[in-house]
Design a protein around this motif. Structure first.
Motif, PDB file in Angstrom:
ATOM      1  N   LEU A 178       0.798  -1.232   0.000  1.00  0.00           N
ATOM      2  CA  LEU A 178       0.000   0.000   0.000  1.00  0.00           C
ATOM      3  C   LEU A 178       0.825   1.274   0.000  1.00  0.00           C
ATOM      4  O   LEU A 178       0.385   2.305  -0.527  1.00  0.00           O
ATOM      5  CB  LEU A 178      -0.923  -0.015   1.228  1.00  0.00           C
ATOM      6  CG  LEU A 178      -1.797   1.208   1.464  1.00  0.00           C
ATOM      7  CD1 LEU A 178      -2.826   1.341   0.347  1.00  0.00           C
ATOM      8  CD2 LEU A 178      -2.486   1.105   2.821  1.00  0.00           C
ATOM      9  N   LEU A 179       2.030   1.242   0.575  1.00  0.00           N
ATOM     10  CA  LEU A 179       2.809   2.459   0.783  1.00  0.00           C
ATOM     11  C   LEU A 179       3.800   2.711  -0.350  1.00  0.00           C
ATOM     12  O   LEU A 179       4.349   1.769  -0.925  1.00  0.00           O
ATOM     13  CB  LEU A 179       3.582   2.364   2.104  1.00  0.00           C
ATOM     14  CG  LEU A 179       2.779   2.107   3.371  1.00  0.00           C
ATOM     15  CD1 LEU A 179       3.714   2.031   4.567  1.00  0.00           C
ATOM     16  CD2 LEU A 179       1.719   3.181   3.571  1.00  0.00           C
ATOM     17  N   PRO A 180       4.076   3.985  -0.648  1.00  0.00           N
ATOM     18  CA  PRO A 180       5.188   4.293  -1.556  1.00  0.00           C
ATOM     19  C   PRO A 180       6.484   3.717  -0.992  1.00  0.00           C
ATOM     20  O   PRO A 180       6.667   3.645   0.226  1.00  0.00           O
ATOM     21  CB  PRO A 180       5.209   5.827  -1.570  1.00  0.00           C
ATOM     22  CG  PRO A 180       3.829   6.235  -1.197  1.00  0.00           C
ATOM     23  CD  PRO A 180       3.365   5.201  -0.216  1.00  0.00           C
ATOM     24  N   SER A 181       7.386   3.335  -1.862  1.00  0.00           N
ATOM     25  CA  SER A 181       8.593   2.616  -1.427  1.00  0.00           C
ATOM     26  C   SER A 181       9.529   3.462  -0.578  1.00  0.00           C
ATOM     27  O   SER A 181      10.423   2.924   0.081  1.00  0.00           O
ATOM     28  CB  SER A 181       9.340   2.065  -2.635  1.00  0.00           C
ATOM     29  OG  SER A 181       9.585   3.075  -3.583  1.00  0.00           O
ATOM     30  N   THR A 182       9.356   4.786  -0.564  1.00  0.00           N
ATOM     31  CA  THR A 182      10.217   5.651   0.243  1.00  0.00           C
ATOM     32  C   THR A 182       9.688   5.863   1.657  1.00  0.00           C
ATOM     33  O   THR A 182      10.362   6.485   2.478  1.00  0.00           O
ATOM     34  CB  THR A 182      10.375   7.021  -0.437  1.00  0.00           C
ATOM     35  OG1 THR A 182       9.075   7.579  -0.670  1.00  0.00           O
ATOM     36  CG2 THR A 182      11.113   6.903  -1.768  1.00  0.00           C
ATOM     37  N   PHE A 183       8.503   5.346   1.954  1.00  0.00           N
ATOM     38  CA  PHE A 183       7.872   5.599   3.246  1.00  0.00           C
ATOM     39  C   PHE A 183       8.287   4.562   4.289  1.00  0.00           C
ATOM     40  O   PHE A 183       8.462   3.384   3.982  1.00  0.00           O
ATOM     41  CB  PHE A 183       6.347   5.585   3.109  1.00  0.00           C
ATOM     42  CG  PHE A 183       5.754   6.873   2.619  1.00  0.00           C
ATOM     43  CD1 PHE A 183       6.446   7.690   1.727  1.00  0.00           C
ATOM     44  CD2 PHE A 183       4.510   7.282   3.047  1.00  0.00           C
ATOM     45  CE1 PHE A 183       5.906   8.875   1.262  1.00  0.00           C
ATOM     46  CE2 PHE A 183       3.954   8.465   2.605  1.00  0.00           C
ATOM     47  CZ  PHE A 183       4.656   9.268   1.714  1.00  0.00           C
ATOM     48  N   LYS A 184       8.398   5.040   5.530  1.00  0.00           N
ATOM     49  CA  LYS A 184       8.614   4.103   6.635  1.00  0.00           C
ATOM     50  C   LYS A 184       7.438   3.138   6.712  1.00  0.00           C
ATOM     51  O   LYS A 184       6.283   3.562   6.645  1.00  0.00           O
ATOM     52  CB  LYS A 184       8.738   4.859   7.960  1.00  0.00           C
ATOM     53  CG  LYS A 184      10.030   5.616   8.150  1.00  0.00           C
ATOM     54  CD  LYS A 184      10.075   6.279   9.525  1.00  0.00           C
ATOM     55  CE  LYS A 184      11.366   7.044   9.748  1.00  0.00           C
ATOM     56  NZ  LYS A 184      11.407   7.686  11.078  1.00  0.00           N
ATOM     57  N   GLY A 185       7.759   1.885   6.868  1.00  0.00           N
ATOM     58  CA  GLY A 185       6.731   0.855   6.920  1.00  0.00           C
ATOM     59  C   GLY A 185       6.659   0.043   5.642  1.00  0.00           C
ATOM     60  O   GLY A 185       6.206  -1.105   5.655  1.00  0.00           O
ATOM     61  N   HIS A 186       7.120   0.622   4.529  1.00  0.00           N
ATOM     62  CA  HIS A 186       7.070  -0.100   3.250  1.00  0.00           C
ATOM     63  C   HIS A 186       8.008  -1.304   3.273  1.00  0.00           C
ATOM     64  O   HIS A 186       7.590  -2.442   3.048  1.00  0.00           O
ATOM     65  CB  HIS A 186       7.440   0.825   2.096  1.00  0.00           C
ATOM     66  CG  HIS A 186       7.539   0.112   0.778  1.00  0.00           C
ATOM     67  ND1 HIS A 186       6.484   0.043  -0.103  1.00  0.00           N
ATOM     68  CD2 HIS A 186       8.569  -0.568   0.193  1.00  0.00           C
ATOM     69  CE1 HIS A 186       6.853  -0.659  -1.168  1.00  0.00           C
ATOM     70  NE2 HIS A 186       8.119  -1.035  -1.008  1.00  0.00           N
ATOM     71  N   ASP A 189      -0.206  13.431   0.906  1.00  0.00           N
ATOM     72  CA  ASP A 189      -0.309  14.826   1.336  1.00  0.00           C
ATOM     73  C   ASP A 189       0.873  15.207   2.217  1.00  0.00           C
ATOM     74  O   ASP A 189       1.231  16.372   2.319  1.00  0.00           O
ATOM     75  CB  ASP A 189      -1.602  15.045   2.121  1.00  0.00           C
ATOM     76  CG  ASP A 189      -2.831  14.752   1.289  1.00  0.00           C
ATOM     77  OD1 ASP A 189      -3.019  15.403   0.256  1.00  0.00           O
ATOM     78  OD2 ASP A 189      -3.599  13.840   1.666  1.00  0.00           O
ATOM     79  N   TYR A 190       1.427  14.196   2.880  1.00  0.00           N
ATOM     80  CA  TYR A 190       2.597  14.384   3.749  1.00  0.00           C
ATOM     81  C   TYR A 190       3.312  13.034   3.844  1.00  0.00           C
ATOM     82  O   TYR A 190       2.692  11.979   3.620  1.00  0.00           O
ATOM     83  CB  TYR A 190       2.185  14.896   5.139  1.00  0.00           C
ATOM     84  CG  TYR A 190       0.971  14.238   5.729  1.00  0.00           C
ATOM     85  CD1 TYR A 190       1.082  13.066   6.480  1.00  0.00           C
ATOM     86  CD2 TYR A 190      -0.310  14.770   5.521  1.00  0.00           C
ATOM     87  CE1 TYR A 190      -0.044  12.459   7.020  1.00  0.00           C
ATOM     88  CE2 TYR A 190      -1.435  14.159   6.049  1.00  0.00           C
ATOM     89  CZ  TYR A 190      -1.300  13.005   6.800  1.00  0.00           C
ATOM     90  OH  TYR A 190      -2.405  12.398   7.324  1.00  0.00           O
ATOM     91  N   PRO A 191       4.596  13.027   4.154  1.00  0.00           N
ATOM     92  CA  PRO A 191       5.391  11.784   4.063  1.00  0.00           C
ATOM     93  C   PRO A 191       5.260  10.868   5.267  1.00  0.00           C
ATOM     94  O   PRO A 191       6.224  10.621   5.991  1.00  0.00           O
ATOM     95  CB  PRO A 191       6.824  12.317   3.914  1.00  0.00           C
ATOM     96  CG  PRO A 191       6.818  13.605   4.675  1.00  0.00           C
ATOM     97  CD  PRO A 191       5.456  14.204   4.440  1.00  0.00           C
TER      98      PRO A 191
END
Length: 371
Positions: A159-167, A262-264
């Motif tokens: 679900l998350l973009p690959s740059t996000f924590k949790g991905h 909307d925010y990272p």
């Protein structure tokens, strides 16, 4: 930047090059890819904005817009699918003949994920998890990107973009991969869940977010994928207001959509599946999972800690298992600028950066651009 410089340095050393030369290559790449090396600090300390008036022209046809750019009547241009291969080389670099024209390429990854959303209250796609999983497993995303987007992007694996924590912590979802053997097994399980006979057709409807030819072409590709497992898909083109209305009124079965951050932070994506947000029309898949909701309430008041990231990953894995969305791609942007446009550095989320742009009017005049 450091990664690119390190790889180049290691290549020189691997080829038997002198260590001093390797270090020089490393430093050169670091400089050339830095803000200073790209000329982005040349106007530092000067009052902004540099441009008094911005003119935005709407050009319906992409080829007409491209011709205006070639005529130097536009400062920047996207690259349509049909001309991409004549502009961009296989290594995803701008072809030299365009560089000689004073044009440069800017690429960037968007913190966005596109998907096909399932209405979880629908008596067919909402009822059968095996059906949703089968639709994910039969989808050839490599060809989807190649045929429709010139490989501008990559498959979304959770679900998350690959740059996000949790991905990275969540890892790839088990159904966001092409596996026809598993897809056929899941579609057989789906028939049992839906009370259908082995030879009974499964018919679905997909609402498209557009009426243009490219959107319809994407819909036709999706239909071909589902046809591989015997699912018949009806395509319904919509203009944007009509699709929004249908989604909010729960009148769709499946529809194309996505989310740009909307925010990272992962919470910006997780909120889309929090069941109290159904009433707020933020959760448009109508997904409801009590355990997910409990964790969402918990992470909403937590600080940015490894413990919160761990919970993010757990929640992402819930979505990957329940598949309220068929994940498609993370997009990659390509934009061309004439060299008279200065201070271009795309920001993945921020707004209001146009005030830093500057037009070198003298250079534009010399290059034959508009006065």
């Amino acid at each position: 930047n450091v990664r690119l410089a390190t790889e180049a340095k290691q290549k020189v050393l691997k080829d038997g090059g002198d260590p001093n030369k390797a270090q020089a290559v490393y430093k050169k790449i670091l400089h050339n890819t830095s803000d200073k090396g790209q000329g982005l600090l040349a106007d530092a300390g000067k009052p902004v904005p540099f441009i008094d008036v911005l003119h935005y022209d709407f050009v319906r046809e992409s080829y007409s817009a491209w011709l205006l750019f070639l005529q130097k009547r536009r400062d920047a241009s996207g690259i349509s699918k049909n001309i991409f291969d004549s502009v961009i080389e296989p290594g995803k670099k701008l072809a030299p003949r365009w560089e000689k024209k004073g044009i440069r390429l800017v690429t960037y990854w968007s913190p966005a994920v596109y998907w096909i959303a399932f209405n979880m209250e629908d008596p067919v796609v909402g009822k059968s998890k095996s059906l949703r999983q089968a639709l994910c497993l039969c989808f050839d995303m490599d060809n989807y990107l190649k045929v429709l987007f010139n490989n501008r992007g990559k498959r979304a694996v959770n679900l998350l973009p690959s740059t996000f924590k949790g991905h990275a912590e969540a890892g790839p979802g088990p159904y966001y991969t092409l596996d026809m053997k598993r897809a056929k097994a899941k579609i057989a399980a789906a028939r049992k869940e839906l009370g259908l006979k082995a030879d009974e057709e499964i018919k679905l409807a997909l609402d498209l977010a557009g009426t243009d030819s490219q959107t319809v072409q994407r819909g036709q590709f999706i239909r071909q994928q589902l046809d591989k497992i015997g699912v018949k898909l009806k395509l319904i083109p919509n203009d944007w207001p009509k699709l929004q209305q249908k989604v909010h009124n729960k009148q769709t079965q499946m529809y194309t959509m996505g989310w740009h951050a909307d925010y990272p932070d992962a919470q910006n994506f997780l909120q889309l599946f929090y069941s109290p947000n159904i009433a707020k029309q933020t959760n448009n898949t109508n997904y409801a999972n009590p355990e997910f909701d409990r964790l969402y309430r918990r992470i909403s008041t937590m600080q940015d800690t490894p413990q919160r990231t761990k919970l993010y990953a757990k929640m992402v894995n819930m979505i990957s298992e329940d598949v309220p969305v068929l994940l498609l791609t993370e997009p990659e942007g390509y934009v061309l600028f004439y060299n008279w446009v200065k201070n271009v550095k795309p920001h993945p989320i921020g707004y209001g950066y146009t005030k830093y742009r500057r037009i070198d009017t003298e250079l534009r005049r010399k290059m034959g651009g508009r006065e």
